[in-house]
Design a protein around this motif. Structure first.
Motif, mmCIF file in Angstrom:
data_model
loop_
_atom_site.group_PDB
_atom_site.id
_atom_site.type_symbol
_atom_site.label_atom_id
_atom_site.label_comp_id
_atom_site.label_asym_id
_atom_site.label_seq_id
_atom_site.Cartn_x
_atom_site.Cartn_y
_atom_site.Cartn_z
ATOM 1 N N ARG A 199 0.848 -1.204 0.000
ATOM 2 C CA ARG A 199 0.000 0.000 0.000
ATOM 3 C C ARG A 199 0.878 1.246 0.000
ATOM 4 N N VAL A 200 0.560 2.182 -0.871
ATOM 5 C CA VAL A 200 1.225 3.480 -0.901
ATOM 6 C C VAL A 200 0.155 4.561 -0.796
ATOM 7 N N THR A 201 0.298 5.440 0.204
ATOM 8 C CA THR A 201 -0.645 6.532 0.414
ATOM 9 C C THR A 201 0.110 7.853 0.382
ATOM 10 N N TYR A 202 -0.411 8.790 -0.390
ATOM 11 C CA TYR A 202 0.233 10.096 -0.537
ATOM 12 C C TYR A 202 -0.764 11.204 -0.245
ATOM 13 N N SER A 203 -0.328 12.183 0.546
ATOM 14 C CA SER A 203 -1.123 13.387 0.785
ATOM 15 C C SER A 203 -0.290 14.597 0.405
ATOM 16 N N PRO A 204 -0.782 15.476 -0.466
ATOM 17 C CA PRO A 204 -0.023 16.674 -0.835
ATOM 18 C C PRO A 204 -0.027 17.736 0.242
ATOM 19 N N ASP A 205 -0.989 17.679 1.172
ATOM 20 C CA ASP A 205 -1.106 18.679 2.239
ATOM 21 C C ASP A 205 -1.856 18.029 3.384
ATOM 22 N N SER A 206 -1.128 17.449 4.326
ATOM 23 C CA SER A 206 -1.726 16.598 5.343
ATOM 24 C C SER A 206 -2.220 17.394 6.550
ATOM 25 N N PHE A 207 -2.449 16.697 7.657
ATOM 26 C CA PHE A 207 -3.067 17.274 8.856
ATOM 27 C C PHE A 207 -2.200 18.343 9.510
ATOM 28 N N ALA A 208 -2.864 19.380 10.004
ATOM 29 C CA ALA A 208 -2.217 20.463 10.753
ATOM 30 C C ALA A 208 -1.083 21.087 9.925
ATOM 31 N N ALA A 209 0.130 21.162 10.499
ATOM 32 C CA ALA A 209 1.237 21.830 9.804
ATOM 33 C C ALA A 209 1.969 20.925 8.822
ATOM 34 N N THR A 210 1.615 19.645 8.777
ATOM 35 C CA THR A 210 2.289 18.716 7.874
ATOM 36 C C THR A 210 1.913 19.009 6.426
ATOM 37 N N LYS A 211 2.911 19.053 5.572
ATOM 38 C CA LYS A 211 2.658 19.253 4.145
ATOM 39 C C LYS A 211 2.621 17.882 3.469
ATOM 40 N N GLU A 212 3.524 17.618 2.533
ATOM 41 C CA GLU A 212 3.515 16.314 1.874
ATOM 42 C C GLU A 212 3.771 15.186 2.867
ATOM 43 N N ALA A 213 3.063 14.082 2.690
ATOM 44 C CA ALA A 213 3.268 12.918 3.558
ATOM 45 C C ALA A 213 3.083 11.639 2.755
ATOM 46 N N ASP A 270 6.329 2.523 6.771
ATOM 47 C CA ASP A 270 7.215 3.672 6.995
ATOM 48 C C ASP A 270 6.467 4.941 6.624
ATOM 49 N N ARG A 271 6.536 5.941 7.498
ATOM 50 C CA ARG A 271 5.915 7.241 7.211
ATOM 51 C C ARG A 271 6.989 8.306 7.104
ATOM 52 N N THR A 272 6.940 9.056 6.020
ATOM 53 C CA THR A 272 7.796 10.222 5.848
ATOM 54 C C THR A 272 6.893 11.424 5.639
ATOM 55 N N ALA A 273 7.326 12.584 6.133
ATOM 56 C CA ALA A 273 6.469 13.759 6.067
ATOM 57 C C ALA A 273 7.294 15.036 6.084
ATOM 58 N N ASP A 274 6.804 16.028 5.368
ATOM 59 C CA ASP A 274 7.394 17.359 5.371
ATOM 60 C C ASP A 274 6.709 18.178 6.442
ATOM 61 N N GLY A 275 7.404 18.401 7.550
ATOM 62 C CA GLY A 275 6.822 19.163 8.648
ATOM 63 C C GLY A 275 6.022 18.337 9.634
ATOM 64 N N GLY A 276 6.093 17.010 9.538
ATOM 65 C CA GLY A 276 5.351 16.149 10.456
ATOM 66 C C GLY A 276 6.203 15.009 10.969
ATOM 67 N N ALA A 277 5.608 14.159 11.800
ATOM 68 C CA ALA A 277 6.333 13.039 12.407
ATOM 69 C C ALA A 277 6.727 12.006 11.361
ATOM 70 N N GLU A 278 7.933 11.483 11.479
ATOM 71 C CA GLU A 278 8.412 10.416 10.626
ATOM 72 C C GLU A 278 8.758 9.221 11.508
ATOM 73 N N TYR A 279 8.290 8.033 11.118
ATOM 74 C CA TYR A 279 8.492 6.862 11.971
ATOM 75 C C TYR A 279 8.226 5.591 11.170
ATOM 76 N N ALA A 280 8.675 4.475 11.715
ATOM 77 C CA ALA A 280 8.310 3.150 11.207
ATOM 78 C C ALA A 280 7.292 2.548 12.167
ATOM 79 N N ALA A 281 6.339 1.807 11.620
ATOM 80 C CA ALA A 281 5.288 1.204 12.439
ATOM 81 C C ALA A 281 5.060 -0.234 12.005
ATOM 82 N N TRP A 282 4.584 -1.050 12.920
ATOM 83 C CA TRP A 282 4.266 -2.433 12.584
ATOM 84 C C TRP A 282 3.142 -2.924 13.472
ATOM 85 N N ASN A 283 2.484 -3.999 13.036
ATOM 86 C CA ASN A 283 1.465 -4.628 13.871
ATOM 87 C C ASN A 283 1.380 -6.096 13.517
ATOM 88 N N VAL A 284 0.895 -6.884 14.464
ATOM 89 C CA VAL A 284 0.680 -8.306 14.249
ATOM 90 C C VAL A 284 -0.541 -8.707 15.059
#
Length: 237
Positions: A146-160, A183-197
Motif C-alpha cells: 500500500r502506498v498513500t500520498y497526501s499533498p497537504d496533510s493534517f495540521a502543519a504537515t505538508k507532503e506525507a 514507513d511514514r515520511t512527512a514534510d513538517g510532520g512526524a516520521e516513523y516506522a510502524a508495525w502490527n501483528v
C-alpha cells in the motif's frame, strides 16, 4: 486568515459526503448490467489506531461505515470517535475507489478525504489522500503493498507518504493471522516506522473479533507512538 482557510477546507470536506451519497445513488441506478451491493458495519475498539499510532488517547472508541459498490467501483464513508491533542473528537474518511484485476494482481486505487471535527480553529483538519494497493497470493500468504500520498496533510504537515507491506494467512476456517510493517515520511510532520501483528476471528457470520499489537520505533515522540494491544469487535449489518 488561518481560521478562514480552515473553515473553507472543512466546508469542502463536509460537501464530500453528499458527493458520495450522489455517487452511491448513481451506482445504484446506473443500469442492470452489473449488480450493485450495499454494505455497512458498526464496531467498538479498546482504542482507535490510525497509521500505527493511537488516536483516542488510550480510550475506547466506536465506529461505523457504510458503502456501495458496482462492478469494480465503490464508495464508502467511515466514522470513528477520536481524541487528539488539537481537540479533534472524531475522524471521517470518505472514499471513492476502483478495484481492477490484472496479471494475477488485485489493485485498489482510491481518493480519500479525511476530516477531523472538533479540531480547534486555525488548524488544518481536512485533507486529501491518494492511495494505491497491489495484492497477490504468494503460496498461502495474501500479500499487499500500500502506498498513500497526501499533498497537504493534517495540521502543519505538508507532503506525507505512507508505504506499507502486509501479509495475511488463514490459520483456520474462520481465523486469519496478519502482520504489517510500514514507513511514514512527512514534510513538517512526524516520521516513523510502524508495525502490527494480530489475529482476526469470525465469531459468527456477521460478528468478528480482531486482537492486535501495534508499535513504532519512535516512542520518544509521545504516548501515541508507544506499543499497545488493541481489541476490536465489528458487526456487519
Amino acid at each position: 486568515m488561518l481560521v478562514e482557510q480552515s473553515n473553507v477546507k472543512r466546508q469542502n470536506g463536509a460537501a464530500f459526503i453528499p458527493l458520495l451519497a450522489g455517487l452511491a445513488a448513481a451506482i445504484g441506478f446506473s443500469g442492470v448490467a452489473q449488480a450493485h451491493a450495499f454494505d455497512a458495519q458498526i464496531g467498538v475498539a479498546s482504542q482507535y489506531v490510525g497509521k500505527g499510532i493511537g488516536k483516542s488517547a488510550g480510550d475506547p472508541s466506536v465506529n461505523g461505515s457504510v458503502g456501495v459498490s458496482q462492478g469494480d467501483f465503490y464508495a464508502n464513508v467511515f466514522v470513528s470517535t477520536a481524541k487528539l491533542s488539537q481537540g479533534s473528537d472524531s475522524e471521517i474518511v470518505s472514499t471513492l475507489g476502483w478495484r481492477p484485476k490484472a496479471a494475477g494482481y488485485s489493485f485498489d486505487f482510491a481518493v480519500q478525504n479525511r476530516d477531523l471535527p472538533g479540531t480547534r480553529a486555525g488548524v488544518d483538519a481536512n485533507f486529501w489522500e491518494y492511495q494505491a494497493d497491489a495484492s497477490r497470493m504468494i503460496g498461502p500468504v495474501n500479500t499487499r503493498v500500500r502506498v498513500t500520498y497526501s499533498p497537504d496533510s493534517f495540521a502543519a504537515t505538508k507532503e506525507a507518504w505512507w508505504v506499507e507491506l502486509q501479509g495475511t494467512v488463514s490459520v483456520g476456517p474462520k481465523t486469519k493471522a496478519s502482520a504489517s510493517i510500514a514507513d511514514r515520511t512527512a514534510d513538517g510532520g512526524a516520521e516513523y516506522a510502524a508495525w502490527n501483528v494480530g489475529v482476526k476471528h469470525k465469531l459468527t457470520d456477521k460478528l468478528a473479533l480482531d486482537v492486535r499489537w501495534y508499535d513504532t520505533d519512535s516512542h520518544a515522540l509521545g504516548e501515541n507512538y508507544d506499543g499497545r494491544l488493541v481489541g476490536a469487535l465489528t458487526f456487519a449489518l
